[in-house]
Design an enzyme around this catalytic site. Structure first.
Site, short mmCIF file in Angstrom:
data_model
loop_
_atom_site.label_atom_id
_atom_site.label_comp_id
_atom_site.label_asym_id
_atom_site.label_seq_id
_atom_site.Cartn_x
_atom_site.Cartn_y
_atom_site.Cartn_z
N HIS A 178 0.40 -1.34 0.21
CA HIS A 178 0.21 0.32 0.23
C HIS A 178 1.06 1.47 -0.03
O HIS A 178 0.80 2.20 0.84
CB HIS A 178 -1.32 0.07 1.44
CG HIS A 178 -2.20 -0.68 1.74
ND1 HIS A 178 -2.65 -1.62 1.84
CD2 HIS A 178 -3.15 -1.48 -0.27
CE1 HIS A 178 -3.97 -2.16 1.27
NE2 HIS A 178 -4.17 -2.06 0.47
N CYS A 205 2.94 -11.57 1.95
CA CYS A 205 4.40 -12.05 3.25
C CYS A 205 4.23 -12.80 4.49
O CYS A 205 2.99 -13.73 4.26
CB CYS A 205 4.29 -10.90 3.56
SG CYS A 205 5.11 -11.21 5.35
N HIS A 220 -10.27 -5.09 4.60
CA HIS A 220 -8.36 -4.88 4.32
C HIS A 220 -8.01 -6.35 3.93
O HIS A 220 -8.92 -6.86 3.49
CB HIS A 220 -8.25 -4.33 5.58
CG HIS A 220 -6.68 -4.58 5.65
ND1 HIS A 220 -5.88 -5.41 4.69
CD2 HIS A 220 -6.04 -3.66 5.11
CE1 HIS A 220 -4.48 -4.91 4.45
NE2 HIS A 220 -4.37 -3.33 5.23
N GLU A 277 -5.83 -8.09 3.50
CA GLU A 277 -5.30 -9.27 4.06
C GLU A 277 -6.42 -9.90 4.74
O GLU A 277 -6.21 -11.04 4.94
CB GLU A 277 -4.80 -8.54 5.57
CG GLU A 277 -3.82 -9.49 6.15
CD GLU A 277 -2.63 -9.09 7.05
OE1 GLU A 277 -2.12 -8.48 6.80
OE2 GLU A 277 -3.17 -10.04 8.20
N CYS A 282 4.04 -10.38 14.04
CA CYS A 282 4.93 -9.96 13.01
C CYS A 282 5.47 -8.17 13.56
O CYS A 282 5.49 -7.57 14.10
CB CYS A 282 4.37 -8.88 12.12
SG CYS A 282 5.18 -8.00 11.01
N SER A 331 -2.84 -0.24 6.62
CA SER A 331 -2.89 -0.01 7.85
C SER A 331 -1.98 0.26 8.67
O SER A 331 -2.39 0.48 10.36
CB SER A 331 -3.17 -1.55 7.54
OG SER A 331 -3.90 -2.03 9.07
N ASN A 332 -0.84 -0.16 8.82
CA ASN A 332 0.20 -0.28 9.93
C ASN A 332 1.10 1.17 9.47
O ASN A 332 1.14 1.91 10.62
CB ASN A 332 1.36 -1.31 9.27
CG ASN A 332 2.64 -0.88 8.23
OD1 ASN A 332 3.32 0.03 8.36
ND2 ASN A 332 2.17 -1.34 7.29
N SER A 363 5.85 -0.09 4.28
CA SER A 363 5.21 -0.28 2.80
C SER A 363 5.96 1.33 2.43
O SER A 363 5.80 2.00 1.10
CB SER A 363 3.76 -0.07 2.37
OG SER A 363 3.39 0.78 3.02
S1 SF4 Z 1 4.89 -5.72 8.10
FE1 SF4 Z 1 4.95 -7.56 8.97
S2 SF4 Z 1 3.12 -9.21 7.99
FE2 SF4 Z 1 3.12 -7.38 6.43
S3 SF4 Z 1 4.05 -7.53 4.90
FE3 SF4 Z 1 5.73 -6.80 6.87
S4 SF4 Z 1 6.78 -8.41 7.60
FE4 SF4 Z 1 4.68 -9.13 6.57
#
Ligand code: SF4
Length: 308
Positions: free
Chosen positions: A41, A96, A124, A126, A194, A223-224, A266
């Site tokens: 993303h 992943c 989402h 995922e 993760c 999201s992250n 990302s």
């Molecule tokens: S945030 Fe974690 S689960 Fe998502 S792509 Fe990166 S390593 Fe993989």
């Protein structure tokens, strides 16, 4: 102005692997290659791969026959894998490995006869992929309050798994609520979900103790990155999520003596550098990096791309 960079920040091993898969596929098979959904993303990553010959589509029906097809880092439902196989598409899977691990954990729990509870965000990709990988009862839970309304007997055998972009801190309240409600419940070691999500969130908390404002570089649909921004706000420090330096607003930083800067998993480092350059145009900046966890994790590429 002091600028403190969070450590770690930016690309995780899953994102590095996914981008590498697209780049190596372009090199090995030549353009175009087709990628289902944004590979990760981030618009800048997607645009740079488009320039090299990657085509991004949302549905497999948009992929021409015989084209090389890549599944994004977020994973896909089994129905998507079956559709690709049915059409005879040559597929490279950039899911992943940590997402695949969640799929496998979920499948194991369902095979044990347990109802699976997925902790994550509706819609989402995922979450859609994980729910679609498991043939059996899967229920999505997004909040502690939702746990109370689940239509599952409290003595039924249940298990939980979580979306990878939620950290241990994000999920512990929901898991505690599940454990209060269900007498026969199991789940994975949550510190294991993760490493990258947890490390970036820990780093932004650390950053918040030393800065007047926090800038998170990342996409609005990441999201992250959103969680890093929300954690910044939770600490009480004014925080902003920006796609790149063009979104930086002078009034956010005008009175700040120390600016904290981080990036979602990302977001490429070049965007962080762009923000530092933009800050430096306002006056002299002194850049330092937080002491933080060193990440050495790398994920193996698919065998057919290993020597490209
Ligand atoms: S945030 Fe974690 S689960 Fe998502 S792509 Fe990166 S390593 Fe993989």
């Amino acid at each position: 102005m002091k600028v403190i960079l969070a450590q770690p920040r930016g690309f995780c091993a899953g994102v590095v692997r996914a981008i590498e898969i697209v780049e190596r596929a372009l090199k090995k098979y030549g353009p175009p290659v087709y990628v289902r959904h944004e590979i990760v993303h981030n618009k800048h990553v997607v645009e740079s791969l488009k320039k090299k010959g990657a085509h991004f589509v949302e549905k497999l029906s948009e992929v021409p026959p015989d084209a090389v097809t890549i599944f994004s880092a977020h994973g896909v439902a089994r129905s998507v894998e079956e559709e690709a196989a049915g059409r005879g598409l040559s597929v490279l899977n950039a899911t992943c490995p940590l997402v695949t691990k969640v799929h496998n954990q979920g499948k194991r729990y369902v095979a044990q006869g347990r109802t699976l509870i997925l902790i994550g965000h509706a819609g989402h990709p995922e979450v859609e992929g994980t729910m679609g990988q498991i043939s059996g009862p899967v229920v999505l839970v997004q909040t502690e309050e939702e746990v109370e309304t689940l239509d599952i007997p409290t003595d039924a055998p249940v298990a939980y798994v979580t979306q990878t972009t939620l950290s241990v801190d994000d999920t512990k309240g929901i898991i505690a609520a599940l454990e209060r409600r269900f007498s026969d419940i199991v789940g994975p070691e949550i510190s294991d979900i993760c490493y990258a999500t947890q490390n970036r969130q820990t780093a932004v908390r650390e950053l918040s103790r030393q800065v007047d404002v926090i800038l998170v570089v990342g996409a609005k649909n990441s999201s992250n990155s959103n969680r890093l921004y929300e954690i910044g706000l939770e600490t009480g420090i004014p925080s902003y999520l920006i796609a790149d330096s063009s979104e930086l607003q002078l009034e956010w930083v005008r009175d700040a003596r120390t600016v904290g800067l981080t990036a979602g998993a990302s977001a490429p480092e070049v965007l962080v550098e762009g923000v530092i350059e933009a800050l430096a145009r306002l006056g002299p900046v002194e850049v330092s990096v937080l002491d933080g966890r060193k990440e050495t994790i790398e994920f193996r590429l698919p065998a057919e791309l290993a020597s490209v």
